[in-house]
Design a protein around this motif. Structure first.
Motif, PDB file in Angstrom:
ATOM      1  N   ASN A  97      44.911  71.701  72.717  1.00  0.00           N
ATOM      2  CA  ASN A  97      45.650  72.415  73.255  1.00  0.00           C
ATOM      3  C   ASN A  97      47.073  71.307  73.968  1.00  0.00           C
ATOM      4  O   ASN A  97      47.107  70.013  73.242  1.00  0.00           O
ATOM      5  N   LEU A  98      47.772  71.838  74.966  1.00  0.00           N
ATOM      6  CA  LEU A  98      48.837  70.933  75.329  1.00  0.00           C
ATOM      7  C   LEU A  98      48.559  70.626  76.775  1.00  0.00           C
ATOM      8  O   LEU A  98      48.203  71.984  77.524  1.00  0.00           O
ATOM      9  N   TYR A  99      48.813  69.598  77.406  1.00  0.00           N
ATOM     10  CA  TYR A  99      48.574  69.940  78.437  1.00  0.00           C
ATOM     11  C   TYR A  99      49.670  70.385  79.505  1.00  0.00           C
ATOM     12  O   TYR A  99      50.750  70.598  79.169  1.00  0.00           O
ATOM     13  N   ASP A 100      49.303  70.663  79.943  1.00  0.00           N
ATOM     14  CA  ASP A 100      50.598  71.243  81.626  1.00  0.00           C
ATOM     15  C   ASP A 100      51.657  69.958  81.686  1.00  0.00           C
ATOM     16  O   ASP A 100      53.072  71.064  82.733  1.00  0.00           O
ATOM     17  N   LEU A 101      51.293  68.871  81.659  1.00  0.00           N
ATOM     18  CA  LEU A 101      52.426  68.723  82.850  1.00  0.00           C
ATOM     19  C   LEU A 101      51.717  66.877  82.563  1.00  0.00           C
ATOM     20  O   LEU A 101      50.171  66.020  82.234  1.00  0.00           O
ATOM     21  N   ILE A 102      52.793  66.016  83.110  1.00  0.00           N
ATOM     22  CA  ILE A 102      52.396  63.890  82.719  1.00  0.00           C
ATOM     23  C   ILE A 102      53.164  63.795  84.177  1.00  0.00           C
ATOM     24  O   ILE A 102      54.000  63.888  84.175  1.00  0.00           O
TER      25      ILE A 102
END
Length: 645
Positions: A488-493
């Protein structure tokens, strides 16, 4: 007959006038929230909304016995009487009531004239015996957000018997009522308070839930057996249009809206009519704008830009779309468009990192719909300035980092659409590099790249190589946001560190016209969102397995804000989800079936509209604004996407 209070609360009507004013209530005409009222007007369109008439109480006397046409909630009771047997809303609102014991039927028609504060209520009464019909207006001159019992000593009334016109005044404001259609009308002054009005929806929301209204008197008419008709005309000035003129205005507008949108199916007709509720005139700019939601929101930049494609471009109102885009561009500050116009009329706020990027998407949708390259050319310099501000750094700590990605905000700001901050608590901290912000950033750069080519702008005349910047952003995005372990994709960096709190925001990396996510990962992301966030009317904002997931959305402001983006489902997210699903799987039947499920909600909340949010836990009760612009807009947009295929 009786209905449960929940049944009554969950079925509302809304009629607006294009100026921010509205008539709003339950279908049964039982007021269940402070915003329910027959007549609320905007004194500075579309803000400074003032609740003037809560309702008209109608009492029918036959053979010496009094029958109320409509009723009020009683706090200790779980059920409320109702005489309603049918309801329609096609330009005008029609309600049918029947008092079986007295063999009386009443058809009640309501309409507000578009673009003015004229309101008309018509009663058509069928009775086998003579009837005394009494109309008792309940007044409460207050801000529509308040719940108060007025000081009745501040109210005054003046009745012109020759014209059957009553003026009621308080706090420097007046409302005029005229009884039309009958010669023999008598007005009976009676300065008293109404019984208590109980608002169970405000109880749920943790707000004061009881108030009384000022009664200045009542109109009484004696009706013979058979069919009788009388009209109540309302305005904030002493001039009136006939009920026939008001009804014709709304019928013709409804037909025009349906015709311009090319609407043929009943669900789509209802959505087109709902869309018109949100598109209003803003006096301070002299342009059209979009009310984010009824009953309590004003116009928001983010909501407006997201809603433009569905509410305007897909309904044949492209001229208004361009007017809105140009209006917000003109009010941009340091490359940021206004996020919110406060209801009290203060200067706009610019606390957004995504609203401006959604403007690029709206402009691209406008061009795709109209092929109006002249409009693109006109807006291009302002859009270029916005891009430069983002690259160089602007307000709210918004800047492009060395990797091409956009960073925004700090620990104390709330700049994304998950923007709740209450008592200093940022409920969903999303500063740094947020996934949907960078999906939008890539989309905006790609749009500018295409516009630059369409306009034939020579490379030596611009400072930015959009093609190279697109490649840089895409490479960095896929390297940083892709979560190989969970697919999936991380929501935040934040500061180079991935925050592993999965949220539905990852869907925008696929759904936008120019998708930043490598296509090889689309199925994984769409499948993940479907498994963990999809519910019938939208997407959840947290996975059910998350320790912070909230099943319910109720209680006081702190409780509700704590759940707002932590489990609560949002209706507007169904649009990007279904678009991403179709782009990935090309399964038209799945999208149609999902859309059909969503259409069942048109018979809940405000009939014909779509709510802002839904509780995270089953049965996913509708909460928040009963009618939300971007929820309706995304339903329209996906409807047109499906039925153009």
């Amino acid at each position: 007959m009786k209905k449960t209070n929940q049944e009554i609360m969950n079925h509302e009507y809304l009629m607006t006038n294009g100026l921010g004013g509205y008539s709003f209530g339950t279908l049964d005409q039982v007021n269940c929230r402070k915003y329910h009222g027959l007549y609320t007007v905007s004194y500075n369109p579309p803000i400074e909304r003032t609740h003037l008439i809560s309702k008209l109480q109608e009492l029918i006397t036959i053979d010496g016995k009094v029958y109320p046409l409509t009723f009020e909630n009683v706090p200790s009771e779980k059920e409320t009487e109702t005489n309603l047997i049918n309801f329609t809303h096609e330009g005008i609102i029609e309600q049918w009531f029947q008092i079986e014991e007295a063999h009386i039927s009443v058809e009640r028609t309501i309409a507000m004239k578009y673009g003015s504060n004229h309101l008309a209520v018509r009663y058509q009464i069928a009775s086998e015996k003579p009837v005394k019909f009494e109309i008792v207006p309940l007044y409460n001159f207050r801000d529509h957000h308040d719940t108060i019992t007025p000081d009745i000593s501040e109210y005054s009334d003046a009745y012109n018997q020759n014209e059957n016109v009553l003026e009621v005044s308080a706090s420097g404001k007046s409302v005029f009522l005229k009884i039309d259609g009958l010669e023999k009308v008598s007005y009976h002054p009676n300065r008293i308070y109404s019984q208590e009005s109980y608002y169970p929806i405000e109880t749920q929301r943790g707000y004061p839930d009881i108030e009384r209204h000022a009664i200045m008197g009542s109109f009484i008419v004696d009706l013979e057996p058979g069919q009788n008709k009388l009209d109540v005309l309302v305005n904030i000035t002493n001039d009136f249009e006939s009920a026939d003129a008001v009804f014709l205005n709304r019928k013709e507008r409804y037909q025009q809206l349906i015709r311009e949108a090319g609407a043929s199916s009943e669900p789509f007709k209802r959505l087109v009519q709902a869309a018109d509720d949100f598109i209003v005139y803003r006096k301070t700019t002299g342009k059209m704008t979009i009310i984010a939601g009824y009953p309590w929101f004003t116009d928001w930049g983010r909501d407006t830009m997201i809603a433009i494609p569905g509410l305007t471009l897909e309904t044949g109102r492209s001229a208004e779309a361009l007017q809105m885009i140009e209006g917000f561009l003109e009010m941009s500050h340091m490359g940021i468009i206004p996020n919110n116009f406060p209801d009290e009329g203060q200067p706009p706020m610019y606390n957004t990192s995504d609203g401006t990027l959604w403007l690029f998407n709206a402009m691209y949708a406008y061009y795709q719909t109209t092929n109006d390259l002249a409009a693109v050319e006109k807006c291009y310099p302002q859009m270029m300035r916005i891009i430069n501000h983002h690259i160089q750094g602007t307000i709210n700590d918004i800047y492009m980092d060395h990797d091409g990605l956009l960073s925004s905000g700090n620990e104390e700001t709330q700049l994304t659409w998950m923007d709740v901050k209450v008592n200093g608590w940022v409920v969903t901290p999303r500063h740094g590099k947020a996934v949907e912000i960078n999906a939008l950033w890539y989309n905006a750069i790609a749009i500018m790249h295409e516009f630059t080519q369409l306009l034939g702008v020579k490379s030596e005349n611009i400072e930015i190589d959009f093609g190279n910047l697109m490649n840089k952003i895409k490479k960095s995005f896929n390297a940083l946001f892709w979560n190989e372990k969970d697919q999936n994709l991380y929501d935040l960096i934040i500061d180079g560190n991935a925050i592993d709190i999965p949220r539905p925001n990852m869907i925008f990396a696929v759904s936008l016209p120019f998708a930043v996510l490598d296509e090889k990962h689309w199925k994984a992301v769409v499948g993940y969102v479907q498994e963990h966030f999809k519910m019938p009317y939208g997407l959840l904002t947290l996975r059910r397995e998350d320790e912070n997931f909230h099943k319910t959305y109720d209680g006081d402001l702190l409780s509700r804000d704590g759940a707002y983006h932590r489990g609560t489902a949002w209706g507007w997210l169904i649009g990007p989800y279904l678009e991403a699903h179709f782009k990935t799987y090309h399964d038209l039947q799945y999208v149609k079936a999902s859309l059909d499920t969503l259409m069942t909600h048109l018979d809940e909340g405000i009939h014909g509209s779509i709510s802002e949010i839904f509780e995270g836990g089953a049965p996913h009760a509708q909460r928040g604004c009963s009618a939300q612009a971007w929820s309706v807009a995304e339903a329209i947009r996906i409807w047109k996407m499906v039925y153009k295929k």
